[in-house]
Design a protein around this motif. Structure first.
Motif, PDB file in Angstrom:
ATOM      1  N   VAL A  91       4.116  -6.169   6.268  1.00  0.00           N
ATOM      2  CA  VAL A  91       4.112  -6.401   4.816  1.00  0.00           C
ATOM      3  C   VAL A  91       5.440  -6.989   4.365  1.00  0.00           C
ATOM      4  CG1 VAL A  91       3.926  -5.292   2.564  1.00  0.00           C
ATOM      5  CG2 VAL A  91       2.417  -4.577   4.426  1.00  0.00           C
ATOM      6  N   TYR A  97       6.019 -10.625   5.793  1.00  0.00           N
ATOM      7  CA  TYR A  97       5.160 -11.594   5.098  1.00  0.00           C
ATOM      8  C   TYR A  97       5.695 -11.897   3.709  1.00  0.00           C
ATOM      9  CZ  TYR A  97       1.037 -13.386   2.647  1.00  0.00           C
ATOM     10  OH  TYR A  97       0.174 -14.135   1.880  1.00  0.00           O
ATOM     11  N   TRP A 137      -3.448  -9.418  -1.917  1.00  0.00           N
ATOM     12  CA  TRP A 137      -3.693  -8.455  -0.847  1.00  0.00           C
ATOM     13  C   TRP A 137      -4.811  -8.935   0.076  1.00  0.00           C
ATOM     14  CZ3 TRP A 137      -1.212  -4.890   1.598  1.00  0.00           C
ATOM     15  CH2 TRP A 137      -1.888  -3.968   2.395  1.00  0.00           C
ATOM     16  N   PHE A 147      -3.482 -11.602   2.328  1.00  0.00           N
ATOM     17  CA  PHE A 147      -2.657 -11.031   3.400  1.00  0.00           C
ATOM     18  C   PHE A 147      -3.519 -10.405   4.490  1.00  0.00           C
ATOM     19  CE2 PHE A 147      -0.589  -7.101   4.990  1.00  0.00           C
ATOM     20  CZ  PHE A 147       0.357  -7.712   5.804  1.00  0.00           C
ATOM     21  N   THR A 148      -4.481  -9.573   4.093  1.00  0.00           N
ATOM     22  CA  THR A 148      -5.255  -8.827   5.086  1.00  0.00           C
ATOM     23  C   THR A 148      -6.285  -9.691   5.803  1.00  0.00           C
ATOM     24  OG1 THR A 148      -6.764  -8.094   3.331  1.00  0.00           O
ATOM     25  CG2 THR A 148      -4.933  -6.633   3.910  1.00  0.00           C
TER      26      THR A 148
END
Length: 287
Positions: free
Chosen positions: A99, A102, A188, A191-192
């Protein structure tokens, strides 16, 4: 002219042998202690001090039996504690590194470079300097001599964040992130679902480094823990070694325990090496 060319080729070959010989000497320097531990673990207490160093013994089965019986198998308790500290600590540290790395690689915000420079200073900071302040902080929170006292200081790894940022900057194209935003995906979700799969090879490296570092960690548990039921394998073997000064028979248990303690690291490396190969192959197919 031909003789000069032959002499020049022979000279280049001799020079090319220097790096190879250097690597061979380095490998021997690293592997000889491992070979000694493997051989010494096969010796009984009498053979350990009376036979040639690299001559195998006949007491490996007895050493295993004695190690398993020592204090009702406390060695395996130490091994389980190490697996908990290293496994959970490496997972948490890898998640935080993913996290953080990134965010530092993709987002532009005020103070980003200052935060990164502070993390770089953390990479250069020897762990021994931080051990006492960490103990004092956790003592104020009444968390010393607990599993949390070993796990919490390991969650943030400056080196892991550094690696994650470098890998995210190289592996996650800004155009892909922008395309996800244009499609209506939240940050989010981007990102995931998009960035994280691209970062997996780098995060595997972070996990491996952190797992090995925590598994081999001695100073932090030594300062934080007093209950030997919570000891990791490094601290447990150290207590056995100290007792061996008065009870030489325990030296064989220390050597056998040290040999067994290396096996999980070798197995983990082999599994992750296979994962790296598969990931590189799948990336080549996709491209």
């Amino acid at each position: 002219m031909n003789s000069l060319a032959v002499r020049g080729t022979a000279r280049r070959r001799r020079i090319a042998l220097v790096p190879t010989l250097t690597l061979v000497l380095g490998a021997l320097y690293c592997l000889l202690p491992v070979a000694w531990v493997v051989i010494a673990a096969t010796k009984s207490g009498r053979e350990l001090f009376s036979t040639f160093t690299f001559l195998p013994g006949t007491g490996f089965a007895d050493n295993l039996s004695d190690l398993n019986a020592y204090r009702d198998g406390v060695y395996w308790k130490w091994m389980g504690n190490s697996a908990l500290y290293a496994g959970l600590g490496a997972l948490l540290s890898t998640a935080v590194s993913a996290v953080s790395g990134y965010a530092l690689a993709i987002y532009r915000f005020r103070g980003r470079e200052s935060v990164f420079n502070i993390l770089m200073a953390g990479v250069l900071m020897p762990p021994v300097i931080l051990a006492i302040p960490q103990y004092l902080l956790l003592a104020e929170a009444d968390l010393t001599d607990s599993y949390a006292s070993v796990l919490l200081p390991l969650v943030l790894s400056p080196y892991g964040v550094y690696l994650a940022r470098i890998y995210a900057a190289a592996a996650v194209p800004a155009d892909v992130v922008e395309a996800g935003r244009m499609d209506g995906a939240g940050e989010w979700r981007i990102f995931t679902r998009i960035a994280l799969p691209m970062m997996v090879p780098g995060l595997v490296t972070v996990f491996l480094f952190q797992f090995v570092a925590v598994w081999n960690n001695f100073l932090l548990p030594y300062i934080m823990l007093s209950d030997d039921e919570k000891f990791p394998i490094t601290l447990g073997l150290f207590t056995l070694l100290e007792q061996g000064a008065n009870t030489p028979a325990l030296y064989t248990l220390v050597l056998t325990g040290a040999l067994l303690a290396v096996v999980p690291l070798i197995a983990l490396f082999l599994v992750i090496q296979r994962f790296w190969s598969l990931d590189l192959l799948s990336g080549a197919v996709k491209s």
